[in-house]
Scaffold this active site. Structure first.
Site, PDB file in Angstrom:
ATOM      1  N   LYS A   1       0.801  -1.215   0.000  1.00  0.00           N
ATOM      2  CA  LYS A   1       0.000   0.000   0.000  1.00  0.00           C
ATOM      3  C   LYS A   1       0.838   1.272   0.000  1.00  0.00           C
ATOM      4  CE  LYS A   1      -4.225  -1.837   2.073  1.00  0.00           C
ATOM      5  NZ  LYS A   1      -3.905  -3.249   1.963  1.00  0.00           N
TER       6      LYS A   1
ATOM      7  N   HIS B   1     -14.418  -3.221   9.145  1.00  0.00           N
ATOM      8  CA  HIS B   1     -13.729  -3.146   7.848  1.00  0.00           C
ATOM      9  C   HIS B   1     -14.016  -4.329   6.940  1.00  0.00           C
ATOM     10  CE1 HIS B   1     -11.706   0.204   9.716  1.00  0.00           C
ATOM     11  NE2 HIS B   1     -11.205  -0.593  10.646  1.00  0.00           N
TER      12      HIS B   1
ATOM     13  N   ARG C   1      -7.173  -8.351  -8.765  1.00  0.00           N
ATOM     14  CA  ARG C   1      -7.883  -9.628  -8.893  1.00  0.00           C
ATOM     15  C   ARG C   1      -9.356  -9.326  -9.072  1.00  0.00           C
ATOM     16  NH1 ARG C   1     -10.374  -9.474  -3.961  1.00  0.00           N
ATOM     17  NH2 ARG C   1      -9.180  -8.670  -2.211  1.00  0.00           N
TER      18      ARG C   1
ATOM     19  N   GLU D   1      -2.957   6.212   8.392  1.00  0.00           N
ATOM     20  CA  GLU D   1      -3.723   7.209   7.648  1.00  0.00           C
ATOM     21  C   GLU D   1      -4.590   8.020   8.601  1.00  0.00           C
ATOM     22  OE1 GLU D   1      -4.492   4.809   3.450  1.00  0.00           O
ATOM     23  OE2 GLU D   1      -6.101   5.012   4.930  1.00  0.00           O
TER      24      GLU D   1
END
Length: 669
Positions: free
Chosen positions: A116, A235, A297, A200
């Protein structure tokens, strides 16, 4: 076009790929672990190969074994599905080195988007807006703590190699940061073999918007519009839909063009999803949407995109992998109606969403057709294993409008009947009927904000009363709708009878009872031998119950599954299941077990990930004593009351279902 395809995966995604491959005339090959020898995907393939023991690392994650299966069966191509090896660049390279067709993006693209922090740096250079945060290589606790303070709380800790909510923790205050960091790193290490994280800023009203992109080997890249996956729990996506509610043309153009730029920046080929986070505090705005990550994917939620575009994404994958150009140009891809998908999990929302494992003695899903699609990975009589993800099926509804899609999906999930494995069907139905969700006022915190209403099963009194109503009903039918005169309520014709109720869990055979045309009114009587006692009277209209002066109504579709010897029954109502049994001519329902004695037992088999409390240490109610890792997630077991802890396990121990992990002894006084 190649003539055979091996799917290096299991469950519903393997079945999904086989469906399209067979329609295209391809020979289908499954691989399976010992635990999956009788699994649905094995039965649906033309050929299947055993590749190892139940643990994924010894079977589905073993590249050499998958390639050996391909060689043994003469497979020409490998489709990785999602999860497992689907985003593993080394696996993709090994497939191609073996002379096989890799049905996925180039390994370089997988690597570019796999981490990421590196992906965000690349996206910034490509002009794609990214979320503010810390992406640095320094992973010391001191640096990460300092960066979190600089960014400002709340912050989101995310695994660099993560996905699916694993290794992701929200932290609201500085004093909780180290504990959140430790948990995120443990989950990341267990799931991805990499415990590095990034940090973040946490957006207080986040919407999860993602764009389906597709590229071919000729340099063409298109998008197939956006999906909204904002309804999440810890999440993990719960309900997905396409298109996104409240998305105007200007914002749609901004987010879809950014997604195409992201794919072009890595020379993307095949199906991919570019995920964005939006600040929805003032609605969706083009300058308030930021790149999060790219999944290289096919996504779990791809059916909603297929529904609104009329495209078979798996067919596109197969054709592009064979060297063909994209079947459609951007201008030809249009939106049609609205689609929603619900993920049916083997888990118990009323018990902290703990996964539920075991044999699917009774497994009934709604019939597909008329806008309803079912992608299942299991069947009646199959097993839900401790070794794999607990998702057992996806229910998808396509309709002309969002309201119609939501209502249709609510009806579909409420028709689910599963026993004795617990599912989240009732929870899904409550989410879909939630007023905020129906209005489109959705963000990733909705479930947390209304958790008790959505997660808790209906009041036990209501379930008891419905069960009593069944005992007063004399119309019993088999599954074909024929009257079964051998089965009747012992109280048929005597609606004034008095009974108690208890829970029971021992299914044996299959009959169904359906209610209609009768009102049953109950009043709570003093308890008899610890059981609730009811008086039941006959009325005129649909099923309803009055309890302690308050009325409660069952769903219009109430089903009871009756066992062969008449000893036990299971009631299904709007996706929920409750069992009751006959004793001495009356139906009884007793109190369930608990942790009143202070004993904490494993709710399922798993591995001890953490034991933060020492033996003999004083603890407070709610304090975490043991963390159990099972079915790819961590589950914290907490002290039921203040006392002194006795810890029975150590980190790394493998424990069985029901094993005592810790004991809390109350302190005198």
């Amino acid at each position: 076009m190649f003539t055979s395809v091996l799917v290096a995966n299991r469950g519903e995604i393997a079945c999904r790929v086989f469906r399209t491959a067979k329609r295209m005339g391809l020979r289908t090959i499954a691989v399976h672990s010992e635990a999956d020898a009788s699994a649905l995907h094995v039965k649906e393939a033309d050929e299947a190969v055993l590749i190892g023991p139940a643990p994924a690392r010894e079977s589905y994650l073993d590249t050499a074994k998958v390639l050996a299966a391909a060689k043994q069966t003469g497979a020409e191509a490998i489709h990785p599905g999602y999860g497992f090896l689907s985003e593993n660049a080394e696996f993709a390279e090994a497939v191609m080195a073996a002379g096989l067709v890799w049905i996925g993006p180039p390994p370089a693209a997988i690597r570019a988007m796999g981490l990421k922090d590196a992906a965000k740096d690349l996206m910034e250079k490509a002009g794609v807006p990214v979320t503010p945060g810390y992406l640095g290589a320094d992973q010391s606790v001191e640096t990460l703590t300092a960066e979190a303070a600089r960014i400002g709380y709340p912050v989101l800790i995310k695994a660099v190699a993560g996905g699916g909510g694993k290794g992701m923790k929200r932290v609201d205050a500085a004093e909780d940061f180290v504990a959140g960091l430790d948990s995120a790193k443990r989950e990341a290490k267990a799931a991805f073999g990499d415990d590095r994280v990034l940090i973040e800023t946490y957006i207080t009203r986040p919407r999860h918007i993602e764009v389906q992109v597709f590229g071919d080997g000729q340099g063409n890249v298109v998008h197939l519009f956006e999906r909204d996956c904002s309804l999440q729990r810890r999440h993990q996506k719960v309900i997905e839909e396409a298109p996104a509610p409240g998305m105007d043309d200007v914002t749609r153009e901004a987010v879809t063009s950014a997604a195409v730029r992201a794919a072009q920046a890595v020379n993307y080929v095949g199906a991919g999803t570019v995920e964005f986070i939006a600040d929805a505090s003032e609605g969706l705005k083009p300058d308030r949407v930021w790149f999060m990550e790219m999944n290289t994917r096919l996504q779990v939620e791809h059916p909603v995109t297929e529904a609104v575009t009329g495209v078979d994404l798996v067919e596109w994958q197969l054709r592009v992998a064979a060297g063909e150009p994209l079947p459609m140009k951007q201008a030809d891809i249009r939106l049609n109606g609205w689609a929603m998908e619900a993920r049916l999990y083997a888990e118990d929302p009323s018990n902290g969403f703990l996964p539920s494992i075991g044999r699917l003695e009774h497994f009934v899903l709604p019939e597909p057709g008329d806008g309803v699609r079912i992608d299942a990975g299991v069947e009646a009589g199959g097993e839900v294993s401790q070794f794999y993800d607990p998702m057992i099926a996806k229910l998808i509804v396509h309709a002309a409008t969002r309201e119609e899609a939501a209502e249709g999906l609510a009806e579909a999930v409420e028709a689910v009947e599963v026993w004795p494995v617990r599912t989240n069907a009732g929870f899904l139905g409550r989410c879909l009927r939630n007023s905020r969700f129906r209005s489109g006022d959705v963000d990733t915190a909705l479930i947390a904000a209304e958790g008790e209403t959505l997660s808790a099963r209906p009041d036990d009194k209501v379930l008891d009363a419905i069960a009593v109503a069944l005992t007063a009903e004399d119309r019993w039918y088999d599954r074909d709708g024929r009257r079964n005169h051998d089965w009747g309520s012992p109280w048929a014709g005597s609606p004034g009878g008095t009974f108690g109720l208890r829970l029971s869990r021992s299914p044996r055979s299959q009959y169904a009872a359906r209610l209609g045309g009768r009102t049953v009114v109950g009043s709570v009587m003093p308890a008899l031998d610890g059981d609730r006692v009811w008086t039941v009277g006959e009325g005129e209209t649909a099923l309803s119950v009055e309890i302690d002066g308050q009325s409660a109504r069952a769903g219009e579709r109430v089903v009871a599954w009756t066992y062969g010897d008449g000893d036990d029954d299971v009631l299904f109502d709007r996706g929920e299941a409750v069992a009751f049994g006959w004793r001495g001519g009356v139906a009884s329902r007793g109190a369930g077990g608990g942790v009143a004695d202070g004993s904490l037992r494993a709710p399922m088999p798993g591995r001890i990930a953490a034991a933060p409390v020492k033996d003999g240490e004083a603890v407070k109610a709610g304090q975490t004593l043991v963390v159990l890792e099972a079915m790819k997630m961590e589950h914290a077991l907490t002290a039921p009351f203040d006392g002194v802890a006795q810890v029975r396990v150590a980190v790394g121990d493998q424990v069985t279902d029901g094993a005592e992990l810790a004991l809390v002894e109350a302190v005198d006084g």
